[in-house]
Design an enzyme around this catalytic site. Structure first.
Site, PDB file in Angstrom:
ATOM      1  N   ASP A 108       0.870  -1.180   0.000  1.00  0.00           N
ATOM      2  CA  ASP A 108       0.000   0.000   0.000  1.00  0.00           C
ATOM      3  C   ASP A 108       0.905   1.229   0.000  1.00  0.00           C
ATOM      4  O   ASP A 108       2.111   1.123   0.251  1.00  0.00           O
ATOM      5  CB  ASP A 108      -0.886  -0.003   1.263  1.00  0.00           C
ATOM      6  CG  ASP A 108      -1.796   1.225   1.342  1.00  0.00           C
ATOM      7  OD1 ASP A 108      -2.296   1.661   0.285  1.00  0.00           O
ATOM      8  OD2 ASP A 108      -1.999   1.763   2.446  1.00  0.00           O
ATOM      9  N   SER A 109       0.307   2.378  -0.262  1.00  0.00           N
ATOM     10  CA  SER A 109       1.058   3.631  -0.195  1.00  0.00           C
ATOM     11  C   SER A 109       1.563   3.876   1.219  1.00  0.00           C
ATOM     12  O   SER A 109       2.393   4.749   1.429  1.00  0.00           O
ATOM     13  CB  SER A 109       0.144   4.781  -0.594  1.00  0.00           C
ATOM     14  OG  SER A 109      -0.935   4.866   0.327  1.00  0.00           O
TER      15      SER A 109
ATOM     16  N   TYR B  67      -0.533   8.625  -2.038  1.00  0.00           N
ATOM     17  CA  TYR B  67      -0.535   8.441  -3.497  1.00  0.00           C
ATOM     18  C   TYR B  67      -1.690   9.244  -4.129  1.00  0.00           C
ATOM     19  O   TYR B  67      -1.670   9.569  -5.303  1.00  0.00           O
ATOM     20  CB  TYR B  67      -0.771   6.972  -3.865  1.00  0.00           C
ATOM     21  CG  TYR B  67       0.399   6.021  -3.748  1.00  0.00           C
ATOM     22  CD1 TYR B  67       1.596   6.386  -3.137  1.00  0.00           C
ATOM     23  CD2 TYR B  67       0.296   4.723  -4.269  1.00  0.00           C
ATOM     24  CE1 TYR B  67       2.647   5.481  -3.035  1.00  0.00           C
ATOM     25  CE2 TYR B  67       1.337   3.821  -4.175  1.00  0.00           C
ATOM     26  CZ  TYR B  67       2.509   4.187  -3.551  1.00  0.00           C
ATOM     27  OH  TYR B  67       3.542   3.284  -3.453  1.00  0.00           O
ATOM     28  N   GLY B  68      -2.718   9.470  -3.307  1.00  0.00           N
ATOM     29  CA  GLY B  68      -3.997   9.969  -3.817  1.00  0.00           C
ATOM     30  C   GLY B  68      -3.969  11.231  -4.657  1.00  0.00           C
ATOM     31  O   GLY B  68      -4.823  11.423  -5.512  1.00  0.00           O
TER      32      GLY B  68
ATOM     33  N   CYS C 290      -4.398  -1.184  -2.050  1.00  0.00           N
ATOM     34  CA  CYS C 290      -4.525   0.267  -2.210  1.00  0.00           C
ATOM     35  C   CYS C 290      -5.466   0.513  -3.391  1.00  0.00           C
ATOM     36  O   CYS C 290      -5.173   0.101  -4.516  1.00  0.00           O
ATOM     37  CB  CYS C 290      -3.138   0.832  -2.497  1.00  0.00           C
ATOM     38  SG  CYS C 290      -3.095   2.587  -2.866  1.00  0.00           S
TER      39      CYS C 290
ATOM     40  N   THR D  95      -6.126   3.330  -4.791  1.00  0.00           N
ATOM     41  CA  THR D  95      -5.534   4.306  -5.716  1.00  0.00           C
ATOM     42  C   THR D  95      -4.562   3.611  -6.675  1.00  0.00           C
ATOM     43  O   THR D  95      -4.577   3.874  -7.887  1.00  0.00           O
ATOM     44  CB  THR D  95      -4.800   5.401  -4.910  1.00  0.00           C
ATOM     45  OG1 THR D  95      -5.663   5.868  -3.882  1.00  0.00           O
ATOM     46  CG2 THR D  95      -4.391   6.559  -5.800  1.00  0.00           C
TER      47      THR D  95
ATOM     48  N   CYS E 291     -10.884   3.613   0.207  1.00  0.00           N
ATOM     49  CA  CYS E 291      -9.451   3.787   0.489  1.00  0.00           C
ATOM     50  C   CYS E 291      -9.124   2.890   1.673  1.00  0.00           C
ATOM     51  O   CYS E 291      -9.853   2.880   2.674  1.00  0.00           O
ATOM     52  CB  CYS E 291      -9.156   5.246   0.833  1.00  0.00           C
ATOM     53  SG  CYS E 291      -7.483   5.524   1.459  1.00  0.00           S
TER      54      CYS E 291
ATOM     55  N   HIS F  11      -7.019   3.025   3.926  1.00  0.00           N
ATOM     56  CA  HIS F  11      -6.712   3.683   5.201  1.00  0.00           C
ATOM     57  C   HIS F  11      -7.978   3.887   6.047  1.00  0.00           C
ATOM     58  O   HIS F  11      -7.907   3.953   7.271  1.00  0.00           O
ATOM     59  CB  HIS F  11      -6.087   5.062   4.965  1.00  0.00           C
ATOM     60  CG  HIS F  11      -4.626   5.036   4.611  1.00  0.00           C
ATOM     61  ND1 HIS F  11      -4.158   4.534   3.428  1.00  0.00           N
ATOM     62  CD2 HIS F  11      -3.527   5.457   5.298  1.00  0.00           C
ATOM     63  CE1 HIS F  11      -2.837   4.662   3.395  1.00  0.00           C
ATOM     64  NE2 HIS F  11      -2.431   5.224   4.518  1.00  0.00           N
TER      65      HIS F  11
HETATM   66  N1  DGL Z   1      -4.622   3.505   0.912  1.00  0.00           N
HETATM   67  C1  DGL Z   1      -4.759   3.999  -0.372  1.00  0.00           C
HETATM   68  C2  DGL Z   1      -6.043   3.670  -1.074  1.00  0.00           C
HETATM   69  O1  DGL Z   1      -6.620   2.643  -0.788  1.00  0.00           O
HETATM   70  C3  DGL Z   1      -4.117   5.250  -0.816  1.00  0.00           C
HETATM   71  C4  DGL Z   1      -4.139   6.433   0.043  1.00  0.00           C
HETATM   72  C5  DGL Z   1      -3.168   7.453  -0.458  1.00  0.00           C
HETATM   73  O2  DGL Z   1      -1.977   7.160  -0.404  1.00  0.00           O
HETATM   74  O3  DGL Z   1      -3.587   8.524  -0.897  1.00  0.00           O
HETATM   75  O4  DGL Z   1      -6.474   4.388  -1.918  1.00  0.00           O
END
Ligand code: DGL
Length: 263
Positions: free
Chosen positions: A11-12, A43-44, A74, A76, A184, A186
């Site tokens: 994941d990011s 990453y978003g 992730c 994204t 997401c 997170h």
């Molecule tokens: N956890 C990530 C997702 O599912 C990315 C969050 C990020 O890095 O912006 O999209």
């Protein structure tokens, strides 16, 4: 590829550990290596090209570590890079996408909300896979601006996150949604805060369990599931500080290792 080879998850940052928990629950004997690319989070707000390059870097690291399957934990990275990853590598790759479909099928108010990153909501894959579903219902898309950075810092319930969640959910509540989809990995960590803000009838759904089931199905079909009743090796590598991962995974502290590593 061997049964004892690990499942590779990336994941990011720390968020995909919510998906790791689902995978470990369903497949408790599997060895798993988790990469948290927290140095490059979030990453978003990055471009599709940047997200793809970072995803390639992570997949190559997991392949070099001997993984038998990759789980892109992730949304994204999945929505921006999975097509390229699958073309480029032979190894099976599982992705995670927002669970819009179950919400769209079950909504009675005909209105659902989705909270995700800008990268996910603006991706071609996301608009393609949701196009059909949007014909009968309204989908309130909200970018969860600011949330990932707070979660990366381990700040799950401070006043900043509560304020952001109130702001992000207001348009959904105003549109009478009865489902909120967490797009997401997170965000499962802030479900308790979200529940306090959303009206009682609103259900929150995420894709963690579905990803774990899909991982099992693919491993089973390739006869790559590990023998049961063998102790798994559960390794976490982060290229930033280890504190937040350790905090989020404290209930597993006896069985996991968390290390800082450059990748
Ligand atoms: N956890 C990530 C997702 O599912 C990315 C969050 C990020 O890095 O912006 O999209």
């Amino acid at each position: 590829m061997k049964k004892d080879s690990p499942i590779g998850v990336f994941d990011s940052g720390v968020g995909g550990s919510s998906i790791w928990q689902e995978i470990h629950k369903l497949l408790p004997f599997e060895n798993i290596i988790y990469l948290a690319d927290s140095k490059n989070a979030p990453y978003g707000n990055k471009s599709s090209e940047e997200i793809t390059l970072l995803s390639i870097k992570n997949v190559e690291k997991l392949i070099a570590l001997g993984c038998k399957i990759i789980v892109v934990a992730c949304n994204t990275a999945t929505t921006n890079a999975i097509t390229t990853l699958r073309k480029k590598y032979n190894i099976p790759i599982i992705g995670i996408e927002p669970a819009i479909k179950p919400a769209a099928l079950q909504t009675t108010s005909k209105s659902i909300g989705i909270l995700a990153t800008k990268g996910t909501l603006s991706s071609i894959l996301f608009s393609k896979t949701t196009e059909e579903l949007r014909k009968d219902i309204s989908v309130i898309e909200i970018i969860g601006e600011g949330l990932v950075s707070l979660i990366e810092a381990g700040n799950l319930d401070g006043p900043e996150i509560v304020e952001l969640l109130k702001k992000h959910t207001k348009p959904m509540i105003d549109a009478n949604v009865d489902y909120v989809v967490l797009g997401c990995s997170h965000y499962p960590y802030i479900i308790p805060q979200l529940q306090k803000i959303l009206p009682e009838n609103v259900k929150i759904i995420d894709s963690g369990e579905a990803v774990a089931r899909q991982t099992k199905t693919v491993l089973q079909s390739l006869s790559l599931l590990r023998e049961e009743n063998t102790q798994p090796k559960l390794q976490f590598f982060t290229n930033a500080e280890t504190d937040t991962l350790k905090f989020l995974l404290k209930e597993y502290s006896e069985m996991i290792s968390v290390e800082k590593k450059a990748f």
